[in-house]
Design a protein around this motif. Structure first.
Motif, short mmCIF file in Angstrom:
data_model
loop_
_atom_site.label_atom_id
_atom_site.label_comp_id
_atom_site.label_asym_id
_atom_site.label_seq_id
_atom_site.Cartn_x
_atom_site.Cartn_y
_atom_site.Cartn_z
N ASN A 72 103.90 46.33 -10.79
CA ASN A 72 104.56 45.51 -9.92
C ASN A 72 104.07 44.37 -9.44
N ALA A 73 104.76 42.69 -10.02
CA ALA A 73 103.64 41.78 -9.94
C ALA A 73 104.67 40.89 -8.61
N TYR A 74 105.75 41.66 -8.26
CA TYR A 74 106.53 40.80 -7.05
C TYR A 74 105.79 41.69 -6.07
N PHE A 110 89.27 28.23 -5.97
CA PHE A 110 90.72 27.98 -6.09
C PHE A 110 91.59 28.76 -7.51
N HIS A 111 90.85 27.81 -7.96
CA HIS A 111 90.56 28.27 -9.90
C HIS A 111 90.86 29.92 -10.30
N GLU A 112 90.08 30.31 -9.79
CA GLU A 112 90.28 31.80 -9.85
C GLU A 112 91.27 32.55 -9.36
N ILE A 113 91.46 32.17 -8.45
CA ILE A 113 92.83 32.36 -7.62
C ILE A 113 94.28 32.60 -8.47
N GLU A 114 94.04 30.91 -8.26
CA GLU A 114 95.26 30.28 -9.76
C GLU A 114 94.94 31.45 -11.24
N GLN A 115 93.71 31.50 -11.71
CA GLN A 115 94.30 32.97 -13.17
C GLN A 115 94.82 34.13 -12.13
N VAL A 116 93.84 34.84 -11.33
CA VAL A 116 94.81 36.00 -11.15
C VAL A 116 95.91 36.21 -10.89
N PHE A 117 96.58 35.08 -10.48
CA PHE A 117 98.52 34.68 -10.07
C PHE A 117 98.67 34.81 -10.89
N LEU A 118 97.97 33.68 -11.84
CA LEU A 118 99.37 33.96 -13.48
C LEU A 118 98.53 35.14 -14.21
N GLU A 119 97.68 36.13 -13.64
CA GLU A 119 97.79 37.67 -15.16
C GLU A 119 98.87 38.16 -13.79
N ALA A 120 99.29 37.84 -13.17
CA ALA A 120 99.74 39.13 -12.38
C ALA A 120 101.64 37.98 -12.97
N ILE A 121 101.72 37.26 -12.74
CA ILE A 121 103.04 37.17 -12.94
C ILE A 121 103.34 36.98 -14.88
N GLU A 122 101.86 36.19 -15.04
CA GLU A 122 102.80 36.99 -16.79
C GLU A 122 102.70 38.73 -16.86
N ARG A 123 102.21 39.63 -16.25
CA ARG A 123 102.83 40.55 -16.34
C ARG A 123 103.91 41.20 -16.23
N LYS A 160 106.32 39.39 -15.93
CA LYS A 160 108.00 38.40 -16.70
C LYS A 160 107.31 40.17 -18.47
N GLN A 161 106.82 40.50 -18.27
CA GLN A 161 107.08 41.23 -19.32
C GLN A 161 107.00 42.60 -19.14
N ASN A 162 107.29 42.63 -17.44
CA ASN A 162 107.15 44.22 -17.61
C ASN A 162 108.88 44.37 -16.63
N GLY A 163 108.73 42.74 -16.20
CA GLY A 163 110.53 42.95 -15.34
C GLY A 163 110.48 42.72 -14.19
N SER A 164 108.76 42.85 -13.80
CA SER A 164 109.47 43.05 -11.97
C SER A 164 109.20 41.44 -11.55
N LEU A 165 108.87 40.88 -12.90
CA LEU A 165 109.80 38.89 -11.12
C LEU A 165 110.86 38.66 -12.71
N ARG A 166 111.38 37.87 -12.22
CA ARG A 166 112.24 36.93 -13.07
C ARG A 166 112.56 36.17 -13.27
N THR A 167 111.45 35.35 -13.10
CA THR A 167 111.14 33.22 -12.91
C THR A 167 111.10 32.98 -13.77
N GLY A 168 111.75 32.24 -14.06
CA GLY A 168 112.02 31.40 -15.59
C GLY A 168 111.09 30.37 -15.15
#
Length: 176
Positions: free
Chosen positions: A62-64, A108-121, A123-131
């Motif tokens: 659950n990314a959120y 900072f880039h590594e942190i951004e990448q980990v956040f990106l992976e969580a957000i993409e996950r 979006k795919q599994n529906g735990s984030l509604r961000t557009g």
């Protein structure tokens, strides 16, 4: 690592380092070469330890909830009021030290990448509604996280940061 984290590079004296390491001056220089090299190694250790914990926290399905937990963990900090060594040194030393600037930027880039992976996950599994475009959202989270760390180091009141985190989490799930 903890000594540099708590005091910063410049205020940490040679005597502080000798006492913390238990080494003689000659052994310290023989082993590490210089205070700066010892600092860079300590910073790299901090960065690795923090990223391991951060990645583990953000890997839950659950990314959120993962992102919420990551921010709450930073806020709780187990009584640690030192903030983030990366944020601290981004302010103290990185503007004048190209090698450290490179390490800070990498963190900072590594942190951004980990956040990106969580957000993409999420979006795919529906735990984030961000557009919002994921990369923009991750940059917002990365900058917000570092600012929370600066506020912790400055000993800001907890309710200020709790309010800020609640707005960050609201923005995280916006559809705009």
């Amino acid at each position: 690592m903890t000594l540099f984290w708590s005091k910063g590079f410049e205020p940490t004296s040679l005597n502080d380092l000798l006492q913390a390491t238990g080494l003689s001056m000659s052994s310290l220089y023989e082993t590490f070469g210089s205070k700066h090299e010892l600092f860079l190694r300590a910073f790299q250790l901090y960065k690795k330890d923090r990223m391991d914990g951060f990645s583990a926290c953000l890997s839950q399905p659950n990314a959120y909830l993962a992102i919420s937990t990551a921010f709450q963990t930073v806020l709780d900090g187990n009584g640690n009021q030192m903030g983030c060594m990366t944020a601290n040194e981004a302010i103290e030393l990185a503007p004048h030290d190209p090698k450290l600037q490179e390490l800070v930027e990498s963190d900072f880039h590594e942190i951004e990448q980990v956040f990106l992976e969580a957000i993409e996950r999420g979006k795919q599994n529906g735990s984030l509604r961000t557009g919002t475009e994921s990369r923009k959202r991750t940059r917002f989270l990365t900058v917000s996280l570092q600012e929370i760390n600066v506020m912790i180091r400055a000993k800001a009141q907890g309710d200020v940061m709790e309010d800020t985190i609640s707005v960050i989490l609201e923005k995280l799930n916006e559809r705009k």
